[in-house]
Design an enzyme around this catalytic site. Sequence first.
Site, PDB file in Angstrom:
ATOM      1  N   ASP A   1       0.872  -1.238   0.134  1.00 50.29           N
ATOM      2  CA  ASP A   1      -0.034   0.104   0.139  1.00 50.29           C
ATOM      3  C   ASP A   1       0.863   1.134  -0.009  1.00 50.29           C
ATOM      4  OD1 ASP A   1       0.920  -0.353   2.605  1.00 50.29           O
ATOM      5  OD2 ASP A   1      -1.187   0.089   3.410  1.00 50.29           O
ATOM      6  N   SER A   2       2.247   0.953   0.050  1.00 48.44           N
ATOM      7  CA  SER A   2       3.130   2.232  -0.263  1.00 48.44           C
ATOM      8  C   SER A   2       2.568   2.519  -1.617  1.00 48.44           C
ATOM      9  CB  SER A   2       4.607   1.510  -0.089  1.00 48.44           C
ATOM     10  OG  SER A   2       4.657   0.423  -0.977  1.00 48.44           O
TER      11      SER A   2
ATOM     12  N   ASP B   1      -0.684  -6.136  -0.030  1.00 46.71           N
ATOM     13  CA  ASP B   1      -1.187  -5.503   1.172  1.00 46.71           C
ATOM     14  C   ASP B   1      -2.884  -5.335   1.110  1.00 46.71           C
ATOM     15  OD1 ASP B   1       0.900  -4.926   2.899  1.00 46.71           O
ATOM     16  OD2 ASP B   1       1.370  -3.087   1.702  1.00 46.71           O
TER      17      ASP B   1
ATOM     18  N   LYS C   1      -0.761  -9.223   3.300  1.00 42.87           N
ATOM     19  CA  LYS C   1      -0.147  -8.622   4.144  1.00 42.87           C
ATOM     20  C   LYS C   1      -1.023  -7.885   5.221  1.00 42.87           C
ATOM     21  CE  LYS C   1       3.388  -5.632   3.791  1.00 42.87           C
ATOM     22  NZ  LYS C   1       2.704  -4.548   4.646  1.00 42.87           N
TER      23      LYS C   1
ATOM     24  N   GLU D   1      -1.241  -5.386   8.760  1.00 42.39           N
ATOM     25  CA  GLU D   1      -0.162  -4.529   9.885  1.00 42.39           C
ATOM     26  C   GLU D   1      -0.999  -4.968  11.091  1.00 42.39           C
ATOM     27  OE1 GLU D   1       0.126  -0.428   8.640  1.00 42.39           O
ATOM     28  OE2 GLU D   1       1.025  -1.075   6.950  1.00 42.39           O
TER      29      GLU D   1
ATOM     30  N   GLU E   1       9.528  -3.574  10.323  1.00 44.32           N
ATOM     31  CA  GLU E   1       9.617  -2.402   9.680  1.00 44.32           C
ATOM     32  C   GLU E   1      10.392  -1.291  10.849  1.00 44.32           C
ATOM     33  OE1 GLU E   1       6.788  -0.642   7.127  1.00 44.32           O
ATOM     34  OE2 GLU E   1       8.233   1.181   6.957  1.00 44.32           O
TER      35      GLU E   1
HETATM   36  O1  KIV Z   1       3.481  -1.064   1.590  1.00 48.52           O
HETATM   37  C1  KIV Z   1       4.882  -1.341   1.585  1.00 48.52           C
HETATM   38  O2  KIV Z   1       5.464  -0.949   0.631  1.00 48.52           O
HETATM   39  C2  KIV Z   1       5.136  -2.193   2.702  1.00 48.52           C
HETATM   40  C3  KIV Z   1       6.876  -2.393   2.939  1.00 48.52           C
HETATM   41  C4  KIV Z   1       7.457  -1.126   3.278  1.00 48.52           C
HETATM   42  C5  KIV Z   1       7.171  -3.495   3.838  1.00 48.52           C
HETATM   43  O3  KIV Z   1       4.505  -2.550   3.575  1.00 48.52           O
END
Ligand code: KIV
Length: 272
Positions: A53-54, A92, A122, A124, A190
């Site tokens: 989600d970056s 994500d 993924k 969080e 992280e």
């Molecule tokens: O969203 C993302 O790119 C991430 C990485 C920084 C691990 O969660």
Amino acid sequence: MSKHSSDSPAQVTVKTLQKRKQEKQKISMVTCYDAAFGVLIDDTGIDMILVGDSAGNVVLGFKDTIPVTMDHMVHLTGSVGRVVKRAMLVADMPFLSYNLSVEQALRNAGRLVQEGGAAAVKVEGGAAILPQVRAIVQAGIPVVGHLGLTPQSVHVLGGYRVQGKGDQAQVIIDDAIKLAEAGACALVLELVPAALAEEISRKIPIPTIGIGAGAGTDGQVLVLHDLLGFNSDFSPKFLKKYANLGEVISQALTQYDKEVKGGQFPGPEHSF
Ligand code: KIV
């Protein structure tokens, strides 16, 4: 011809990750948000691709990951998922797409796998989301955890800073153990001190993938645009830039602009 279309190297799966951990072989992971980069990455030996989600920061033009929606993630994951054949594709789950209920988490994890082609999702967080992690794994979808700096909680954490100092370290250790027990197949750590990341990596049976977490994790992840040097203004301590593409791209585009306006492009060799 691209290796991508001719060879079919072994696909990276949760089994590969377990084997790497047992054999103490490092795991490489990078983020990706589109098909063009997906093909390039899949042609390298990189083990895991994260549609992070970056995307909010690096491709969607937001200032953080919070505005990223499920529809964004399904769309971006699909563009990578349609071309990646070898690397393990992780997507994500964006802000508030899994926190409301187990049912919401299952539905949204299912979309990323079914519509996006992800092999894992993924999430969080730790103790608060264990029921969701268990349910997603039980539904047949591998889950990667994410502890330490969790950017979706940036407003609670008070900024993008190193986590797990002092008493906070034990909370992260406990969460890591609980996530592994709940069935997570890997854990992103992280921005945590290297010693803490190393301790967690020794304590849990699943691979840890670090970003700003030192060399003691079982693998490393970086954001694609950061490691390729798209943004010369972004140089945090944990980042190594393997290229300076921002400059290369800018020079190429400036030259193209000049040649179009000066009448040098297209030349006779580009005309029919
Ligand atoms: O969203 C993302 O790119 C991430 C990485 C920084 C691990 O969660």
